[in-house]
Design a protein around this motif. Structure first.
Motif, PDB file in Angstrom:
ATOM      1  N   LEU A 190       0.830  -1.206   0.000  1.00  0.00           N
ATOM      2  CA  LEU A 190       0.000   0.000   0.000  1.00  0.00           C
ATOM      3  C   LEU A 190       0.865   1.256   0.000  1.00  0.00           C
ATOM      4  O   LEU A 190       0.569   2.224  -0.710  1.00  0.00           O
ATOM      5  CB  LEU A 190      -0.952   0.000   1.199  1.00  0.00           C
ATOM      6  N   GLU A 191       1.940   1.243   0.780  1.00  0.00           N
ATOM      7  CA  GLU A 191       2.857   2.382   0.796  1.00  0.00           C
ATOM      8  C   GLU A 191       3.507   2.576  -0.574  1.00  0.00           C
ATOM      9  O   GLU A 191       3.617   3.701  -1.060  1.00  0.00           O
ATOM     10  CB  GLU A 191       3.941   2.200   1.862  1.00  0.00           C
ATOM     11  N   LEU A 192       3.937   1.483  -1.192  1.00  0.00           N
ATOM     12  CA  LEU A 192       4.570   1.574  -2.511  1.00  0.00           C
ATOM     13  C   LEU A 192       3.604   2.098  -3.572  1.00  0.00           C
ATOM     14  O   LEU A 192       3.964   2.968  -4.374  1.00  0.00           O
ATOM     15  CB  LEU A 192       5.122   0.215  -2.943  1.00  0.00           C
ATOM     16  N   VAL A 193       2.394   1.588  -3.583  1.00  0.00           N
ATOM     17  CA  VAL A 193       1.398   2.051  -4.551  1.00  0.00           C
ATOM     18  C   VAL A 193       1.117   3.533  -4.336  1.00  0.00           C
ATOM     19  O   VAL A 193       1.092   4.320  -5.287  1.00  0.00           O
ATOM     20  CB  VAL A 193       0.105   1.214  -4.468  1.00  0.00           C
ATOM     21  N   ASN A 194       0.926   3.923  -3.088  1.00  0.00           N
ATOM     22  CA  ASN A 194       0.665   5.333  -2.791  1.00  0.00           C
ATOM     23  C   ASN A 194       1.843   6.207  -3.219  1.00  0.00           C
ATOM     24  O   ASN A 194       1.664   7.279  -3.786  1.00  0.00           O
ATOM     25  CB  ASN A 194       0.365   5.511  -1.300  1.00  0.00           C
ATOM     26  N   LEU A 195       3.059   5.732  -2.970  1.00  0.00           N
ATOM     27  CA  LEU A 195       4.260   6.485  -3.352  1.00  0.00           C
ATOM     28  C   LEU A 195       4.359   6.636  -4.870  1.00  0.00           C
ATOM     29  O   LEU A 195       4.664   7.717  -5.376  1.00  0.00           O
ATOM     30  CB  LEU A 195       5.509   5.793  -2.810  1.00  0.00           C
ATOM     31  N   ILE A 196       4.087   5.583  -5.600  1.00  0.00           N
ATOM     32  CA  ILE A 196       4.159   5.632  -7.064  1.00  0.00           C
ATOM     33  C   ILE A 196       3.106   6.588  -7.618  1.00  0.00           C
ATOM     34  O   ILE A 196       3.406   7.436  -8.470  1.00  0.00           O
ATOM     35  CB  ILE A 196       4.022   4.218  -7.668  1.00  0.00           C
ATOM     36  N   VAL A 197       1.885   6.481  -7.122  1.00  0.00           N
ATOM     37  CA  VAL A 197       0.817   7.384  -7.580  1.00  0.00           C
ATOM     38  C   VAL A 197       1.182   8.830  -7.254  1.00  0.00           C
ATOM     39  O   VAL A 197       1.066   9.721  -8.102  1.00  0.00           O
ATOM     40  CB  VAL A 197      -0.542   6.989  -6.958  1.00  0.00           C
ATOM     41  N   PHE A 198       1.639   9.068  -6.043  1.00  0.00           N
ATOM     42  CA  PHE A 198       2.051  10.416  -5.631  1.00  0.00           C
ATOM     43  C   PHE A 198       3.136  10.955  -6.557  1.00  0.00           C
ATOM     44  O   PHE A 198       3.043  12.076  -7.061  1.00  0.00           O
ATOM     45  CB  PHE A 198       2.554  10.378  -4.177  1.00  0.00           C
ATOM     46  N   THR A 199       4.153  10.151  -6.804  1.00  0.00           N
ATOM     47  CA  THR A 199       5.271  10.582  -7.646  1.00  0.00           C
ATOM     48  C   THR A 199       4.789  10.911  -9.054  1.00  0.00           C
ATOM     49  O   THR A 199       5.186  11.932  -9.630  1.00  0.00           O
ATOM     50  CB  THR A 199       6.364   9.494  -7.694  1.00  0.00           C
ATOM     51  N   LEU A 200       3.923  10.091  -9.606  1.00  0.00           N
ATOM     52  CA  LEU A 200       3.408  10.350 -10.952  1.00  0.00           C
ATOM     53  C   LEU A 200       2.617  11.660 -11.011  1.00  0.00           C
ATOM     54  O   LEU A 200       2.675  12.374 -12.009  1.00  0.00           O
ATOM     55  CB  LEU A 200       2.545   9.181 -11.431  1.00  0.00           C
ATOM     56  N   PHE A 201       1.904  11.972  -9.942  1.00  0.00           N
ATOM     57  CA  PHE A 201       1.097  13.195  -9.937  1.00  0.00           C
ATOM     58  C   PHE A 201       1.913  14.458  -9.687  1.00  0.00           C
ATOM     59  O   PHE A 201       1.488  15.534 -10.072  1.00  0.00           O
ATOM     60  CB  PHE A 201      -0.050  13.091  -8.930  1.00  0.00           C
TER      61      PHE A 201
END
Length: 168
Positions: free
Chosen positions: A8-19
């Motif tokens: 969950l942390e990794l997915v959130n981090l990836i989405v955050f970084t992309l945005f």
């Protein structure tokens, strides 16, 4: 449970970084701060992201506090995404503004005047609380110095942005 938390942390981090990645600016976008300050921001924002991502792979007992930090990061990410969505074509990358842009007061902006800056700061705080307990002091320190710069930049940009926006 630790694997679920990490995913969950990794997915959130990836989405955050992309945005938050810098995108092509509208042609009439103008800087809020000196260009060197914005260039420094572009250089520094990846360091805390990489430090946090790296810290997730350290063996660590996941506690209730870690789940709270995850919740804060998700809330921050939602603010960033919703803010970008509500801004639509008026969106510029951090540190820029559109001349004669109207102050947005619909959607999330009806509740928070700078949801994207607030969201980024929430993500920074929650991720910092995770990596400072897992990484070597020198790496945590470097990432935290970058975080302090980013937060200072965002606060100053928000203050300057307020002066440039016209009432809708």
């Amino acid at each position: 449970m630790a694997t679920l938390w990490m995913l969950l942390e990794l997915v959130n981090l990836i989405v955050f970084t992309l945005f938050i990645l810098p995108r092509r600016q509208p042609a009439d976008a103008r800087p809020l701060l000196p260009l060197t300050a914005t260039r420094l921001l572009r250089l520094t924002f990846f360091i805390p992201i990489l430090a946090f991502g790296y810290s997730l792979f350290f063996e660590h007992l996941i506690s209730a506090v870690d789940w709270v930090y995850l919740a804060i990061a998700i809330i921050g990410n939602v603010l960033v995404i919703k803010g970008k969505w509500d801004l639509g074509g008026s969106h510029t990358w951090t540190g820029y503004f559109l001349p004669r842009a109207k102050r947005v007061s619909r959607g999330i902006f009806a509740w928070i005047s700078h949801p994207m800056y607030t969201g980024i700061i929430l993500v920074i705080i929650s991720c910092s609380m995770v990596y400072i307990t897992r990484l070597p002091m020198w790496l945590s320190g470097l990432a935290l110095i970058c975080c302090f710069y980013i937060i200072g930049f965002l606060i100053l940009a928000a203050l300057r942005e307020n002066r440039h926006l016209t009432q809708a």
